[in-house]
Design a protein around this motif. Structure first.
Motif, PDB file in Angstrom:
ATOM      1  N   TYR A  77       1.321   9.292   3.389  1.00 46.65           N
ATOM      2  CA  TYR A  77       1.980   8.379   2.459  1.00 46.65           C
ATOM      3  C   TYR A  77       3.016   7.534   3.199  1.00 46.65           C
ATOM      4  CZ  TYR A  77      -0.092  11.080  -1.344  1.00 46.65           C
ATOM      5  OH  TYR A  77      -0.976  11.689  -2.195  1.00 46.65           O
ATOM      6  N   ASP A  78       3.282   6.339   2.648  1.00 45.78           N
ATOM      7  CA  ASP A  78       4.341   5.498   3.203  1.00 45.78           C
ATOM      8  C   ASP A  78       5.715   5.975   2.763  1.00 45.78           C
ATOM      9  OD1 ASP A  78       2.435   3.783   4.337  1.00 45.78           O
ATOM     10  OD2 ASP A  78       2.329   2.556   2.524  1.00 45.78           O
ATOM     11  N   VAL A  99       3.988   1.225  -5.730  1.00 44.92           N
ATOM     12  CA  VAL A  99       2.555   0.920  -5.613  1.00 44.92           C
ATOM     13  C   VAL A  99       2.315  -0.578  -5.791  1.00 44.92           C
ATOM     14  CG1 VAL A  99       0.311   1.261  -6.710  1.00 44.92           C
ATOM     15  CG2 VAL A  99       1.782   3.231  -6.264  1.00 44.92           C
ATOM     16  N   ARG A 121       1.734   2.994  -0.124  1.00 47.61           N
ATOM     17  CA  ARG A 121       1.082   4.258  -0.482  1.00 47.61           C
ATOM     18  C   ARG A 121       2.198   5.217  -0.889  1.00 47.61           C
ATOM     19  NH1 ARG A 121      -1.829   5.404   5.047  1.00 47.61           N
ATOM     20  NH2 ARG A 121       0.204   4.582   5.669  1.00 47.61           N
TER      21      ARG A 121
END
Length: 469
Positions: free
Chosen positions: A159-160, A135, A140
């Motif tokens: 999400y990444d 983070v 993400r």
């Protein structure tokens, strides 16, 4: 998920992970039947939420439907469970929620990569450290798997990257996971009653490496080094796998480790032979204890494998806030520190906790799950000023103390009533002197007396606060 031939997917259990699995399967167009033994209020409410999605919930004794061709099991169900045994006999594939989540990922290449970790102890701390680092690097990211968001739900969100904590149970039921990087923190006897032997337990842990691009292992842990061995350069299983060790000593090329007070990287740098990059210092790690430094190094290695810069590692470790009941200082009373490490539910975790203090009155006991405590007691004996024992298997700890720490005063507190912890803390206070630490590091599970380790830790904290007025 490639499941065109699946007529019915059966989900065992309507807990958080089971409900998430059912939703994911329904969203993928599968016909889903959930089997739930407990027709309680919460379970019926969950069934009502799933009904509009076309998910059927069957209450009562779980019986495998004739049309089933895939069974998604809850992590804690043993392979010998009648439902799972019936599935195997019928040729029905059995997988866990984690394996299901992997199969449910988007097939167009947009799925978030996984940074996965496992180990006997430190998993949740390390995965939350990893999430904090990711983070801080601007990604993400979310902690999933054996902690946090159900993984079957997370794979459907944008999400990444996913920070994935995996238990031995979850790995046992997984076969195709291919994380970007995978770390093994440590291996010590635990859940032997479930796996049958330490070797089988270790083999389940090792499955995390099988399809990983980067293998991260604790170079100070014999089992970890052994399980990572096949992936080292020149070995048969190495292929294109990159292997990275972490150590509390000075790192060699290809490792992360310590140089005096600094955490340094000699793996993810341009020239590991001649270069080292500073990632953080010991003051950035909270709570400070040797095993928590190892957790930080593992988290840093996984983050670096994903391309996170060094300054984000430092910021992430500084921002990390540990979960409750993990070496948590409760109070200081009459010069004695009271520390809650109720999460130390096996001997390996208790040994790491005890090693962080010089003079300890140890509160221990609970369900040992087949684990041996002789090595734990032998190693901790020089720092023990007393021991107060409670719970189901306290006699085994008392016998080990008699063998290896005969000069340590021991108080046995019987009973399973709500007042036990007050008596335990009172006895610990009597044994402690100013400068000592009264440490709840039970070395056993809590379900013999409490709903979970959190409730046990809360009971300890309340008793300490009553003690202090």
């Amino acid at each position: 998920m490639d499941a065109q031939a699946v007529s019915v997917v059966v989900v065992a259990g309507l807990g958080v992970s089971g409900a998430a699995a059912a939703r994911g399967l329904a969203a993928a167009g599968e016909r889903v039947i959930v089997l739930e033994a407990n027709p309680g209020e919460r379970q019926r409410a969950a069934a009502a939420e799933l009904a509009p999605l076309g998910v059927e919930v069957r209450f009562g004794e779980p019986i495998l439907p004739d049309e089933a061709s895939l069974l998604v099991t809850s992590p804690g169900w043993r392979p010998s469970h009648p439902l799972l045994a019936a599935a195997v006999r019928s040729g029905v594939e059995v997988i866990g929620e984690v394996e299901l989540a992997w199969r449910l990922r988007a097939a167009d290449g947009s799925a978030a990569p996984w940074l996965a970790l496992t180990g006997t102890n430190g998993k949740t701390t390390a995965v939350r450290m990893l999430t904090s680092i990711l983070v801080e690097a601007g990604h993400r990211a979310v902690a999933v798997g054996n902690v946090g968001v159900p993984i079957a739900a997370a794979v459907r969100e944008p999400y990444d990257v996913l920070a994935v904590e995996l238990s031995s149970f979850q790995l046992h039921w997984s076969s195709s996971l291919a994380p970007r990087a995978a770390a093994l923190l440590n291996v010590a006897p635990d859940h032997i009653d479930w796996h049958g032997s330490l070797e089988e337990y270790a083999a389940a842990k090792a499955r995390i490496f099988e399809k990983a691009d980067v293998v991260v292992y604790n170079a100070d842990d014999d089992w970890c080094a052994r399980l990572a061995g096949p992936y080292l350069p020149g070995e048969a299983g190495a292929g294109d796998v990159r292997t990275v060790g972490f150590t509390l000593g000075t790192p060699r090329p290809g490792q992360l480790g310590l140089v005096e007070e600094l955490l340094v990287d000699r793996a993810f740098v341009a020239d590991p032979v001649r270069e080292a990059e500073e990632l953080a210092d010991l003051g950035d790690i909270t709570p400070f204890a040797p095993h928590n430094v190892a957790n930080a190094l593992a988290a840093a290695a996984l983050a670096r494998a994903y391309g996170v810069p060094a300054d984000a590692v430092r910021r992430g470790l500084r921002a990390f806030a540990p979960d409750p009941h993990r070496i948590q200082h409760v109070a200081t009373v009459d010069g004695v520190d009271y520390v809650d490490d109720s999460k130390a539910t096996n001997p390996h975790a208790a040994a790491a906790s005890l090693a962080a203090y010089r003079s300890v009155v140890w509160i221990a006991g609970g369900q040992l799950k087949g684990a041996d405590v002789d090595e734990l007691v032998r190693g901790a004996a020089p720092r023990l000023r007393g021991a107060v024992l409670l719970g189901q298997d306290r006699a085994r700890i008392r016998e080990a103390l008699a063998r290896h720490a005969a000069n340590v005063p021991v108080v046995d507190v019987p009973g399973q009533d709500t007042g036990v912890m007050d008596r335990v803390v009172g006895e610990a206070r009597r044994l402690a002197s100013p400068g000592d630490t009264v440490l709840l590091a039970p070395a056993g599970a809590s379900l013999d007396m409490w709903p979970g380790y959190g409730a046990r830790g809360d009971a300890f904290a309340r008793a300490v606060h009553r003690l202090s007025g």
